[in-house]
Write an enzyme that holds these catalytic residues in place. Structure first.
Site, PDB file in Angstrom:
ATOM      1  N   TYR A 109       0.846  -1.192   0.000  1.00 41.96           N
ATOM      2  CA  TYR A 109       0.000   0.000   0.000  1.00 41.96           C
ATOM      3  C   TYR A 109       0.880   1.240   0.000  1.00 41.96           C
ATOM      4  CZ  TYR A 109      -3.177   3.659   1.527  1.00 41.96           C
ATOM      5  OH  TYR A 109      -3.896   4.820   1.604  1.00 41.96           O
ATOM      6  N   GLU A 197      -3.435   7.539  -4.299  1.00 36.92           N
ATOM      7  CA  GLU A 197      -3.374   6.259  -3.576  1.00 36.92           C
ATOM      8  C   GLU A 197      -3.132   5.114  -4.549  1.00 36.92           C
ATOM      9  OE1 GLU A 197      -5.971   4.645   0.032  1.00 36.92           O
ATOM     10  OE2 GLU A 197      -7.004   4.372  -1.879  1.00 36.92           O
TER      11      GLU A 197
END
Ligand code: GDP
Ligand code: MN
Length: 389
Positions: A109, A197
């Site tokens: 992530y 993101e």
């Protein structure tokens, strides 16, 4: 403003951030052609909606043949996708992104956000990628490492190393990550992003670090100088009521309750919602008609409020500092007259020309409930909505 994955990935490509090869398609035919052009043996078909959690909701599907790509595209296009982020009605799938399939070794992530507390860009990274990062943050916050960028100095090599170590990357991947980070920071600033993101950022079986997903939010207040990005807006993904409100310079946010609010001033609107909740009700929306509220805009505000069929009562709360209460009263009366308002309207007016405004409402002949003060208004609205529900 949100960008689609395919738009975000096009920006990544411009900045040299590695992504799998892919093409956007608006029809089954286009999807099949895209798959042929990309070549096999593995493809991924991805629903293009402004919501995450598509994987678990059937919006991300692997395919082993062009026929299978077409089948998945057919199953997605024209439908609505409901994910845990989309709201219960889901979002329309008008396009799919067809991508070359990747062989995944690890899912990581990585994100950049504007951190309001420190007034800096924060880079967050976690080895627990691919899953719901909110859940990781809530249950195992130690699995997320965060670094803050100095506004003038920018990304420092030691910070890139810190993130790479946190992700447990091998030497060969550390350099790739550093390069990706530097490009992301540049993209973030150039695009006036509020969020970038990548979940997941993957390490492929052959050791390449690649952005498998991409999400970019652009700061609305910067859109005036981001014409190209503003042109990427997809209104089909946005709340229809919020979009209409935006067109009329009204600040509107849809909520889940049944008491619609019309207020001048954002702070007063927040206070009004608080009071509704305090008295046991639930607001159906946030609506700030602004300081220059005219009869015309009040009418449009009524129109927007009433497209929500959950609404059982309307609370109008106007403080006439800049606006005159009699003008607002005229707007309310005109709206009730023209728009078919089938629910009780509670009005609290205070300020300039308040007596004249109240008199107009009383003489209007319409069933408009006058409130003595804000508490009284909230109580009456909650009571009327409760009685109608
Ligand atoms: P999201 O669920 O909306 O966040 O969509 P993502 O683009 O993140 O995809 C969800 C999941 O699908 C990823 O975490 C991967 O596990 C899987 N996935 C996506 N693309 C590929 C691919 O090319 N190959 C493989 N094996 N899995 C993929
Ligand atoms: Mn994702």
């Amino acid at each position: 403003m949100n960008l689609h994955e395919y738009q975000s990935k096009a920006l990544f490509a411009e900045y040299g951030i590695p992504i799998p090869e892919g093409r956007v398609a608006a029809s089954v035919d286009e999807a099949a052609k895209a798959a042929e052009a990309l070549g096999g043996p593995l493809w991924v078909v991805k629903a293009q909606v402004h919501a995450g959690g598509r994987g678990k909701a059937g919006g991300v599907k692997l395919a082993k043949s062009v026929e299978e790509v077409a089948e998945h595209a057919k199953g997605m296009l024209g439908r609505r996708l409901v994910t845990h982020q989309s709201g219960p009605d889901g979002l329309p799938i008008d396009r799919v992104y067809v991508e070359s399939g990747s062989e995944i070794d690890r899912e990581l992530y990585l994100s950049l956000v504007v951190d309001r507390a420190s007034e800096k860009i924060a880079i967050m990274a976690s080895a627990a990628g691919g899953m719901d990062i909110e859940e990781v943050a809530a249950r195992t916050p130690e699995k997320i490492s965060t670094v803050f960028l100095h506004p003038a100095a920018g990304l420092q090599p030691y910070q890139a190393r810190q993130i790479a170590f946190g992700l447990g990357l091998e030497k060969a991947q550390q350099g790739q990550l550093h390069s990706i980070l530097a490009k992301l920071v540049k993209l973030f600033a150039d695009c006036d992003a509020s969020l970038v993101e990548i979940n997941p950022l993957i390490v492929t079986k052959s050791g390449e670090v690649v952005a498998l997903d991409a999400k970019i939010n652009v700061e609305d207040n910067a859109l005036f100088r981001q014409q190209r990005l503003a042109g990427m807006r997809d209104v089909a993904q946005e709340d229809e009521k919020e979009r209409r409100a935006h067109e009329h310079d009204l600040n509107y946010v849809s909520l889940d309750g049944n008491i619609a609010c019309m207020v001048n001033g954002a702070g007063l609107a927040m206070g009004t919602m608080d009071l509704i909740k305090l008295h046991g009700g639930e607001p159906a929306n946030f609506l700030d008609v602004g300081g220059g509220a005219t009869a015309e805009r009040v009418k449009e505000a009524f129109n927007i409020i009433l497209t929500n069929d959950k609404v059982k009562a309307i609370l109008v709360n106007i403080f006439g500092g800049i606006v005159r209460c009699d003008l607002i009263a005229e707007g309310v009366i005109a709206a009730v007259k023209e728009v078919h308002v089938g629910v009780p309207v509670v009005v609290r007016l205070e300020g300039t020309n308040v007596e004249k405004g109240r008199q107009l409402l009383a003489d209007s002949g319409f069933d408009i409930v006058a409130a003595a003060d804000l508490t009284d208004a909230a109580r009456k609205a909650v009571e009327l909505a409760g009685a109608a529900a």
